[in-house]
Design a protein around this motif. Structure first.
Motif, PDB file in Angstrom:
ATOM      1  N   ALA A 122       0.873  -1.175   0.000  1.00 35.61           N
ATOM      2  CA  ALA A 122       0.000   0.000   0.000  1.00 35.61           C
ATOM      3  C   ALA A 122       0.906   1.220   0.000  1.00 35.61           C
ATOM      4  CB  ALA A 122      -0.894  -0.001   1.235  1.00 35.61           C
ATOM      5  N   VAL A 123       0.587   2.204  -0.846  1.00 38.28           N
ATOM      6  CA  VAL A 123       1.383   3.420  -0.958  1.00 38.28           C
ATOM      7  C   VAL A 123       0.432   4.606  -0.858  1.00 38.28           C
ATOM      8  CG1 VAL A 123       2.897   4.760  -2.474  1.00 38.28           C
ATOM      9  CG2 VAL A 123       3.059   2.273  -2.456  1.00 38.28           C
ATOM     10  N   ALA A 124       0.804   5.617  -0.057  1.00 44.16           N
ATOM     11  CA  ALA A 124      -0.037   6.808   0.108  1.00 44.16           C
ATOM     12  C   ALA A 124       0.779   7.937   0.708  1.00 44.16           C
ATOM     13  CB  ALA A 124      -1.225   6.491   1.020  1.00 44.16           C
ATOM     14  N   ARG A 125       0.207   9.139   0.704  1.00 42.11           N
ATOM     15  CA  ARG A 125       0.837  10.247   1.434  1.00 42.11           C
ATOM     16  C   ARG A 125       0.611  10.087   2.919  1.00 42.11           C
ATOM     17  NH1 ARG A 125      -0.422  15.737  -1.896  1.00 42.11           N
ATOM     18  NH2 ARG A 125       0.945  15.276  -3.648  1.00 42.11           N
ATOM     19  N   PRO A 141      -3.129  11.927  -3.477  1.00 40.28           N
ATOM     20  CA  PRO A 141      -3.231  11.607  -4.903  1.00 40.28           C
ATOM     21  C   PRO A 141      -2.404  10.358  -5.208  1.00 40.28           C
ATOM     22  CG  PRO A 141      -2.706  13.924  -4.580  1.00 40.28           C
ATOM     23  CD  PRO A 141      -2.602  13.264  -3.238  1.00 40.28           C
ATOM     24  N   GLY A 142      -2.995   9.431  -5.919  1.00 39.90           N
ATOM     25  CA  GLY A 142      -2.281   8.211  -6.274  1.00 39.90           C
ATOM     26  C   GLY A 142      -2.165   7.192  -5.162  1.00 39.90           C
ATOM     27  N   VAL A 168     -13.336   3.360  -2.441  1.00 42.11           N
ATOM     28  CA  VAL A 168     -12.255   4.094  -3.083  1.00 42.11           C
ATOM     29  C   VAL A 168     -12.863   5.351  -3.671  1.00 42.11           C
ATOM     30  CG1 VAL A 168     -10.426   4.036  -4.820  1.00 42.11           C
ATOM     31  CG2 VAL A 168     -11.094   1.925  -3.644  1.00 42.11           C
ATOM     32  N   GLU A 169     -12.291   6.504  -3.328  1.00 46.12           N
ATOM     33  CA  GLU A 169     -12.760   7.786  -3.850  1.00 46.12           C
ATOM     34  C   GLU A 169     -11.723   8.312  -4.824  1.00 46.12           C
ATOM     35  OE1 GLU A 169     -13.876  10.476  -0.713  1.00 46.12           O
ATOM     36  OE2 GLU A 169     -14.551   8.800   0.529  1.00 46.12           O
ATOM     37  N   GLY A 170     -12.221   8.866  -5.936  1.00 44.58           N
ATOM     38  CA  GLY A 170     -11.331   9.337  -6.987  1.00 44.58           C
ATOM     39  C   GLY A 170     -10.715  10.686  -6.760  1.00 44.58           C
ATOM     40  N   GLY A 171     -11.249  11.494  -5.870  1.00 44.48           N
ATOM     41  CA  GLY A 171     -10.657  12.796  -5.594  1.00 44.48           C
ATOM     42  C   GLY A 171     -11.052  13.846  -6.601  1.00 44.48           C
ATOM     43  N   SER A 172     -10.180  14.828  -6.804  1.00 48.18           N
ATOM     44  CA  SER A 172     -10.502  15.992  -7.634  1.00 48.18           C
ATOM     45  C   SER A 172     -10.776  15.633  -9.088  1.00 48.18           C
ATOM     46  CB  SER A 172      -9.379  17.020  -7.549  1.00 48.18           C
ATOM     47  OG  SER A 172      -8.167  16.444  -7.984  1.00 48.18           O
ATOM     48  N   ASN A 173     -10.117  14.616  -9.610  1.00 51.06           N
ATOM     49  CA  ASN A 173     -10.386  14.232 -10.993  1.00 51.06           C
ATOM     50  C   ASN A 173     -11.550  13.246 -11.099  1.00 51.06           C
ATOM     51  OD1 ASN A 173      -9.386  11.724 -10.282  1.00 51.06           O
ATOM     52  ND2 ASN A 173      -7.591  11.827 -11.595  1.00 51.06           N
ATOM     53  N   GLY A 174     -12.061  12.795  -9.960  1.00 49.75           N
ATOM     54  CA  GLY A 174     -13.243  11.940  -9.947  1.00 49.75           C
ATOM     55  C   GLY A 174     -13.031  10.540 -10.482  1.00 49.75           C
TER      56      GLY A 174
END
Length: 188
Positions: A122-125, A141-142, A168-174
């Motif tokens: 798992a990779v995240a900020r 993001p990502g 899972v949410e897509g965020g600003s780009n949806g």
């Protein structure tokens, strides 16, 4: 912002696939009420969380400790790598503050987070693990979870361990992205 939920029959295959991506629960050595079979049958050394970092700031009044700089936390086969890791404990009393051997409430890993477990990554900020709810939240993001050739990516990935759900949410780009290598014929 779109939320990706698997609720249709075709999504059942995807749900089963991603249930395999769940983390084993983190427990603290000596934690009362640990219910996982592996924690009960494993040797005491496997229950311990080993953490190394460049600095440690402990605040017993606020019941947390923060490890800063090249953090590596390992429990059994689970490894967390991050820029910082903040651990929150349940509240103690003024006479006897909470200690790591009491009750772990939450872990917050921040910056270049990688969590390696059971041949998965798992990779995240940022990653937040809430022990009472057995919930892992990956953000940024990502944010991505990979298992073999299977990958899911979004801005927020939330695993609910007790019932095997995840969102899972897509965020600003949806957009949410999934790459799946089915063992059987797949959609054909």
């Amino acid at each position: 912002m779109k939320i990706f939920n698997f609720s249709c029959p075709a999504g059942l295959v995807l749900t089963i696939l991603f249930c395999m991506l769940l983390l084993p629960p983190l427990t603290v050595h000596g934690e009362a009420g640990a219910k996982t079979p592996s924690a009960e049958t494993a040797d005491p050394e496997a229950k311990k969380i080993h953490i190394s970092s460049e600095r440690l700031i402990s605040n017993t009044a606020d019941n947390h400790a923060e490890f800063i700089g090249n953090v590596r936390a390992k429990q059994g086969e689970t490894l967390i790598i991050a820029d910082s890791l903040k651990i929150f404990f349940s509240g103690g009393s003024e006479v006897e503050p909470a200690s790591p051997s009491q009750s772990l409430e939450k872990l917050v890993a921040t910056g270049n987070v990688e969590i390696k477990f059971d041949n998965r990554l798992a990779v995240a900020r940022q990653a937040v693990y809430i022990t009472a709810q057995r919930m892992l939240i990956l953000t940024g993001p990502g944010a991505m979870v990979t298992s073999g050739d299977n990958t899911i990516t979004g801005e927020t990935i939330t695993f609910y361990r007790d019932d095997g759900r995840f969102t899972v949410e897509g965020g600003s780009n949806g957009r949410v992205k999934a790459v799946i290598l089915p063992e059987e014929s797949g959609l054909e």
